[in-house]
Design an enzyme around this catalytic site. Structure first.
Site, PDB file in Angstrom:
ATOM      1  N   HIS A  55       0.807  -1.215   0.000  1.00 58.02           N
ATOM      2  CA  HIS A  55       0.000   0.000   0.000  1.00 58.02           C
ATOM      3  C   HIS A  55       0.845   1.272   0.000  1.00 58.02           C
ATOM      4  O   HIS A  55       0.335   2.351  -0.259  1.00 58.02           O
ATOM      5  CB  HIS A  55      -0.993   0.006   1.168  1.00 58.02           C
ATOM      6  CG  HIS A  55      -0.395   0.257   2.507  1.00 58.02           C
ATOM      7  ND1 HIS A  55      -0.110  -0.749   3.412  1.00 58.02           N
ATOM      8  CD2 HIS A  55      -0.042   1.413   3.127  1.00 58.02           C
ATOM      9  CE1 HIS A  55       0.388  -0.236   4.510  1.00 58.02           C
ATOM     10  NE2 HIS A  55       0.443   1.085   4.370  1.00 58.02           N
TER      11      HIS A  55
ATOM     12  N   ASP B 257       0.149  -7.645   1.331  1.00 57.10           N
ATOM     13  CA  ASP B 257       0.577  -6.265   1.565  1.00 57.10           C
ATOM     14  C   ASP B 257       2.104  -6.168   1.603  1.00 57.10           C
ATOM     15  O   ASP B 257       2.697  -5.521   2.467  1.00 57.10           O
ATOM     16  CB  ASP B 257      -0.023  -5.702   2.859  1.00 57.10           C
ATOM     17  CG  ASP B 257       0.062  -4.178   2.917  1.00 57.10           C
ATOM     18  OD1 ASP B 257       0.308  -3.562   1.857  1.00 57.10           O
ATOM     19  OD2 ASP B 257      -0.096  -3.600   3.999  1.00 57.10           O
TER      20      ASP B 257
ATOM     21  N   SER C 172       4.637   2.693   7.709  1.00 61.47           N
ATOM     22  CA  SER C 172       4.320   1.507   6.913  1.00 61.47           C
ATOM     23  C   SER C 172       5.494   1.085   6.038  1.00 61.47           C
ATOM     24  O   SER C 172       6.121   1.906   5.360  1.00 61.47           O
ATOM     25  CB  SER C 172       3.116   1.787   6.013  1.00 61.47           C
ATOM     26  OG  SER C 172       1.951   1.963   6.784  1.00 61.47           O
TER      27      SER C 172
END
Length: 497
Positions: free
Chosen positions: A225, A258, A340
């Site tokens: 992402h 992910d 992230s």
């Protein structure tokens, strides 16, 4: 601290400076008649040989002169109102002369009022005056010796300064050595291998995330992402902690996991990959260190512990309705948007996970919102991420293990319920797939995957994806109120379609 002696001048009887006590001065022959406004008294008859004799000089006071010269002259008897010189009450016993004063005869004790005119100064008088001054100086020196020694001790370390007594620390920061096992040591070792990723889509929108060096060839491991918006037609850059920036391109990405792998264009020599740990060996309570760029603040280091393991988490990339599923490591290390894709390290500096999602109070689920950390962060276990990364580097596309059955995504259903039908009207249980061969049917509720309790469809998928195609597993399920088990071999699905 210093001490001062203060006195007021009196025209009738001047004060005489204090002098240390000493034995009586031996008698000396007078040098001349007394000076002053009144006649000198007659010299009293000599005392018996065995009686002490007090020889006291008269003092002459001059304006502005702090000394009192000694006149070698017999003591003048007091006025009738005063007791005779031989009285035991007057004068009091003379003080002793300290060894540091003058080395000569001590000053006389109990000198009478000064004469109006000073007698001619003789060498002996100058010597006596110097003695009194020396005694006064000695007293001042004695009073200030403690402070002087203290000042010297402080000033001796800075003899060339302007007198400041500020003392510097013995160790400067460049001389401090931090052990490898400390947070500072781990951070110093890991930061050069962590990059801040800037992803700009074709329409100018973008965001910031984190990644880390996976191998010496220039591969960077991060979240899908983080790079999804710029994967097809955008621009990607990776900036190291030393400020050097490199263009990057997507090698492969797995939306379901992910996970994404980038490669630096014109990768520099001497890249140092971060060591990978074993996420299966992590225990609740183990220390954790997270590195990332929360809200764009690059090279941020935070710490915490492993709060839980095998936490089922579903998160989205913000650009599609597809979710990612993981059996995550939960940590209370502060993780925010921008962390992230960054590494979650153990106390030894090995990567045990990829920071991927946070729980937010602003929404009902997990994912990347703009809310701040509330101490609920989730990381993809590195054992799983490594398997995915190797597949992406090798083929450019992910490979997922599957059981060959479609389950509902409702949470807290007491298990993973096999749907009545699959996507697009296909059968919920794939013909000749692993689940079909194990005897599973639509409507069955899977309650365990090996020894892990399954409470929903996302939990089951997260557990399946911690394995590889070809692994043998055991499923516990319920049908018509009865519990049964089935053993099967996991199949595979290539790609995210």
């Amino acid at each position: 601290m210093s001490t001062e002696n203060e006195g007021n001048e009196n025209n009738a009887v001047p004060s005489v400076p204090s002098v240390p006590t000493a034995p009586p001065v031996p008698p000396a022959a007078p040098e001349g008649p007394a000076q002053g406004n009144r006649p000198a008294p007659e010299v009293p008859p000599a005392a018996p040989a065995d009686a002490p004799t007090a020889q006291v000089p008269a003092a002459t006071h001059q304006e502005g002169d702090g000394s009192f010269p000694r006149h070698e002259q017999p003591y003048a008897p007091p006025t009738p109102e005063q007791p005779p010189a031989a009285s035991a009450a007057w004068p009091p016993p003379p003080p002793a002369v300290p060894s540091y004063a003058d080395g000569g005869a001590p000053p006389a004790w109990g000198a009478p009022a000064h004469a109006a005119h000073a007698a001619p100064e003789s060498p002996r008088k100058r010597r006596a005056g110097g003695l009194v001054a020396a005694v006064a100086v000695a007293a001042l020196v004695a009073g200030g010796v403690g402070g002087a020694l203290g000042y010297w001790a402080a000033d001796s370390n800075d003899s060339g300064s302007s007198g400041s007594t500020t003392i510097s620390a013995s160790d400067s920061p460049r001389e401090l050595k931090r052990e490898a096992g400390t947070v500072a040591g781990v951070a110093a070792n890991a930061l050069p291998s962590v990059v801040t990723i800037d992803a700009q889509s074709g329409d100018g929108e973008g965001g910031t995330g984190t990644g880390f060096v996976y191998d010496k060839e220039g591969h960077i491991l991060t979240n899908n992402h983080v790079v999804a918006s710029a994967a097809d037609s955008g621009q990607l850059t990776a900036t190291f902690s030393n400020g050097k920036k490199y263009d990057a391109e997507v090698v492969g990405r797995a939306q379901g996991y992910d996970v994404a792998v980038l490669k630096l264009k014109s990768a520099p020599d001497g890249l140092t990959p971060l060591a990978l740990g074993n996420s299966d060996k992590v225990a609740v309570g183990d220390s954790t260190i997270a590195i990332g760029a929360p809200f764009g603040l690059s090279n941020t280091v935070t710490t915490g512990i492993i709060s839980a393991k095998d936490r089922p988490v579903a998160s989205g990339d913000g650009s599609s309705n597809a979710n990612s599923y993981m059996s995550a490591l939960q940590t209370d290390a502060s993780i925010n948007p921008g962390n992230s894709g960054g590494p979650l390290l153990d106390a030894g500096g090995a990567v045990i996970g990829i920071n991927s999602a946070i729980q937010s109070t602003s929404g009902s689920g997990t994912g990347q919102s703009q809310a701040g950390s509330i101490g609920l962060g989730f990381a993809i276990p590195i054992n799983q991420a490594k398997n995915v990364a190797e597949q992406l580097i090798k083929t450019g596309q992910p490979v997922y293990p599957v059981i060959g059955a479609t389950v509902t995504m409702e949470e807290k259903t007491g298990g993973a319920v096999i749907s009545d039908e699959g996507a697009g009207g296909t059968p919920a249980v794939t013909p000749d797939g692993p689940a079909a061969q194990a005897g599973l049917k639509a409507g069955d509720v899977i309650t365990k995957f090996n020894d892990t309790v399954v409470d929903s469809g996302p939990t089951l998928i997260g557990e399946i994806w911690t394995h590889k195609p070809g692994d043998k597993v055991t499923l516990t399920y319920e049908r018509d109120g009865k519990t049964a088990t089935a053993e099967l071999t996991l199949g595979e699905r290539k790609g995210d379609s």
